[in-house]
Design a protein around this motif. Sequence first.
Motif, PDB file in Angstrom:
ATOM      1  N   GLU A   1     -55.385  53.746  91.669  1.00 16.02           N
ATOM      2  CA  GLU A   1     -56.267  53.266  92.729  1.00 16.02           C
ATOM      3  C   GLU A   1     -55.589  51.996  93.444  1.00 16.02           C
ATOM      4  O   GLU A   1     -55.550  51.490  95.272  1.00 16.02           O
ATOM      5  CB  GLU A   1     -57.472  52.894  92.590  1.00 16.02           C
ATOM      6  N   GLY A   2     -54.940  51.317  92.602  1.00 20.32           N
ATOM      7  CA  GLY A   2     -54.540  49.905  92.948  1.00 20.32           C
ATOM      8  C   GLY A   2     -52.548  49.575  93.941  1.00 20.32           C
ATOM      9  O   GLY A   2     -52.976  49.038  94.786  1.00 20.32           O
ATOM     10  N   LYS A   3     -52.231  50.918  93.452  1.00 16.36           N
ATOM     11  CA  LYS A   3     -51.038  51.464  94.566  1.00 16.36           C
ATOM     12  C   LYS A   3     -51.270  50.979  95.873  1.00 16.36           C
ATOM     13  O   LYS A   3     -52.407  52.010  96.633  1.00 16.36           O
ATOM     14  CB  LYS A   3     -50.681  52.553  94.081  1.00 16.36           C
ATOM     15  N   SER A   4     -50.138  50.687  96.584  1.00 19.54           N
ATOM     16  CA  SER A   4     -49.403  50.998  97.749  1.00 19.54           C
ATOM     17  C   SER A   4     -49.676  52.769  98.096  1.00 19.54           C
ATOM     18  O   SER A   4     -48.916  52.998  97.362  1.00 19.54           O
ATOM     19  CB  SER A   4     -49.085  49.841  98.829  1.00 19.54           C
ATOM     20  N   PHE A   5     -49.565  53.561  99.727  1.00 19.66           N
ATOM     21  CA  PHE A   5     -48.818  54.329  99.992  1.00 19.66           C
ATOM     22  C   PHE A   5     -47.337  54.482  99.669  1.00 19.66           C
ATOM     23  O   PHE A   5     -47.406  55.493  98.721  1.00 19.66           O
ATOM     24  CB  PHE A   5     -49.493  54.737 101.151  1.00 19.66           C
ATOM     25  N   GLU A   6     -47.082  53.464 100.245  1.00 22.49           N
ATOM     26  CA  GLU A   6     -45.887  53.612  99.545  1.00 22.49           C
ATOM     27  C   GLU A   6     -44.841  53.512  97.780  1.00 22.49           C
ATOM     28  O   GLU A   6     -44.149  54.578  98.107  1.00 22.49           O
ATOM     29  CB  GLU A   6     -44.964  52.502 100.371  1.00 22.49           C
ATOM     30  N   GLU A   7     -45.990  52.621  97.159  1.00 16.90           N
ATOM     31  CA  GLU A   7     -45.601  52.590  95.687  1.00 16.90           C
ATOM     32  C   GLU A   7     -46.475  54.506  95.470  1.00 16.90           C
ATOM     33  O   GLU A   7     -45.554  54.662  94.331  1.00 16.90           O
ATOM     34  CB  GLU A   7     -46.919  51.634  95.267  1.00 16.90           C
ATOM     35  N   ALA A   8     -46.962  54.687  95.790  1.00  8.89           N
ATOM     36  CA  ALA A   8     -47.154  56.708  95.562  1.00  8.89           C
ATOM     37  C   ALA A   8     -46.803  57.079  95.607  1.00  8.89           C
ATOM     38  O   ALA A   8     -46.134  57.410  94.412  1.00  8.89           O
ATOM     39  CB  ALA A   8     -49.267  56.099  95.523  1.00  8.89           C
ATOM     40  N   MET A   9     -45.795  56.818  96.829  1.00  7.23           N
ATOM     41  CA  MET A   9     -45.071  58.307  97.046  1.00  7.23           C
ATOM     42  C   MET A   9     -43.921  58.215  96.538  1.00  7.23           C
ATOM     43  O   MET A   9     -43.240  59.002  95.911  1.00  7.23           O
ATOM     44  CB  MET A   9     -44.616  57.775  98.646  1.00  7.23           C
ATOM     45  N   SER A  10     -43.045  56.481  96.025  1.00  8.15           N
ATOM     46  CA  SER A  10     -42.468  56.253  95.051  1.00  8.15           C
ATOM     47  C   SER A  10     -42.641  56.882  93.951  1.00  8.15           C
ATOM     48  O   SER A  10     -41.487  57.681  92.724  1.00  8.15           O
ATOM     49  CB  SER A  10     -41.655  54.392  95.159  1.00  8.15           C
ATOM     50  N   ASP A  11     -43.336  56.179  93.413  1.00 10.11           N
ATOM     51  CA  ASP A  11     -43.408  57.319  91.709  1.00 10.11           C
ATOM     52  C   ASP A  11     -44.004  58.166  91.567  1.00 10.11           C
ATOM     53  O   ASP A  11     -43.084  59.379  91.179  1.00 10.11           O
ATOM     54  CB  ASP A  11     -44.713  56.341  91.470  1.00 10.11           C
ATOM     55  N   TYR A  12     -44.293  58.784  92.705  1.00 14.55           N
ATOM     56  CA  TYR A  12     -44.364  60.513  93.015  1.00 14.55           C
ATOM     57  C   TYR A  12     -42.896  60.932  92.559  1.00 14.55           C
ATOM     58  O   TYR A  12     -42.207  62.119  91.891  1.00 14.55           O
ATOM     59  CB  TYR A  12     -45.212  60.497  94.208  1.00 14.55           C
ATOM     60  N   ILE A  13     -42.588  60.385  93.302  1.00 14.95           N
ATOM     61  CA  ILE A  13     -40.958  60.780  93.466  1.00 14.95           C
ATOM     62  C   ILE A  13     -40.292  60.812  92.693  1.00 14.95           C
ATOM     63  O   ILE A  13     -39.828  62.237  91.896  1.00 14.95           O
ATOM     64  CB  ILE A  13     -39.824  60.285  94.375  1.00 14.95           C
ATOM     65  N   THR A  14     -40.338  59.844  91.589  1.00  9.01           N
ATOM     66  CA  THR A  14     -38.851  59.121  90.234  1.00  9.01           C
ATOM     67  C   THR A  14     -39.945  60.555  89.364  1.00  9.01           C
ATOM     68  O   THR A  14     -39.138  61.011  88.706  1.00  9.01           O
ATOM     69  CB  THR A  14     -39.586  57.497  89.462  1.00  9.01           C
ATOM     70  N   LYS A  15     -41.407  60.706  89.640  1.00  4.49           N
ATOM     71  CA  LYS A  15     -41.648  61.577  88.362  1.00  4.49           C
ATOM     72  C   LYS A  15     -41.653  63.006  88.440  1.00  4.49           C
ATOM     73  O   LYS A  15     -41.476  63.342  87.057  1.00  4.49           O
ATOM     74  CB  LYS A  15     -43.573  61.281  88.740  1.00  4.49           C
ATOM     75  N   VAL A  16     -41.613  63.695  89.853  1.00  2.00           N
ATOM     76  CA  VAL A  16     -40.290  64.698  90.059  1.00  2.00           C
ATOM     77  C   VAL A  16     -39.524  64.752  89.600  1.00  2.00           C
ATOM     78  O   VAL A  16     -38.931  66.288  88.940  1.00  2.00           O
ATOM     79  CB  VAL A  16     -41.516  65.323  91.795  1.00  2.00           C
ATOM     80  N   LYS A  17     -38.754  64.027  89.834  1.00  2.00           N
ATOM     81  CA  LYS A  17     -37.388  63.549  89.246  1.00  2.00           C
ATOM     82  C   LYS A  17     -37.379  63.843  87.509  1.00  2.00           C
ATOM     83  O   LYS A  17     -36.632  64.532  87.480  1.00  2.00           O
ATOM     84  CB  LYS A  17     -36.346  62.580  89.936  1.00  2.00           C
ATOM     85  N   GLN A  18     -37.858  63.049  87.191  1.00  2.00           N
ATOM     86  CA  GLN A  18     -38.089  63.487  85.785  1.00  2.00           C
ATOM     87  C   GLN A  18     -38.292  64.768  84.972  1.00  2.00           C
ATOM     88  O   GLN A  18     -37.562  64.262  84.145  1.00  2.00           O
ATOM     89  CB  GLN A  18     -38.800  62.244  85.223  1.00  2.00           C
ATOM     90  N   LEU A  19     -39.500  64.824  85.693  1.00  2.00           N
ATOM     91  CA  LEU A  19     -39.865  66.147  85.614  1.00  2.00           C
ATOM     92  C   LEU A  19     -38.642  67.740  85.446  1.00  2.00           C
ATOM     93  O   LEU A  19     -38.465  68.387  84.815  1.00  2.00           O
ATOM     94  CB  LEU A  19     -41.403  66.993  86.020  1.00  2.00           C
ATOM     95  N   LYS A  20     -38.251  67.304  86.392  1.00  2.00           N
ATOM     96  CA  LYS A  20     -37.338  68.449  86.868  1.00  2.00           C
ATOM     97  C   LYS A  20     -36.146  68.632  86.302  1.00  2.00           C
ATOM     98  O   LYS A  20     -35.367  69.253  85.705  1.00  2.00           O
ATOM     99  CB  LYS A  20     -36.592  67.918  88.631  1.00  2.00           C
ATOM    100  N   GLU A  21     -35.492  66.835  85.640  1.00  2.00           N
ATOM    101  CA  GLU A  21     -34.455  66.725  84.670  1.00  2.00           C
ATOM    102  C   GLU A  21     -35.314  67.544  83.144  1.00  2.00           C
ATOM    103  O   GLU A  21     -34.048  67.686  82.437  1.00  2.00           O
ATOM    104  CB  GLU A  21     -34.154  64.956  84.553  1.00  2.00           C
TER     105      GLU A  21
END
Length: 88
Positions: free
Chosen positions: A64-84
């Motif tokens: 809840e405390g994250k900004s929209f941009e932070e959430a998008m960036s963290d989502y991208i990072t997590k998807v990359k990590q899981l794909k790897e």
Amino acid sequence: MSLKEEFEEHANLAKTLPDTTTNENLLILYGLYKKATVGNVNTSRPGMFSMKERAKWDAWKAVEGKSFEEAMSDYITKVKQLKEQAST
């Protein structure tokens, strides 16, 4: 490519994650996606007999405390990590 475009690309990639992806990781992605697309939690917490919906709500509330941009960036990072992890 803008952050929003990259986020949308990775949201599509997330649909191709293997079935072996843990529920914990899926809940993290769910919470980040909801924060990035909807914002803060805007519903009441589901009852204790709705375990799945309650877990999803909790994952969304956790970011809840994250900004929209932070959430998008963290989502991208997590998807990359899981794909790897899936390709190793």
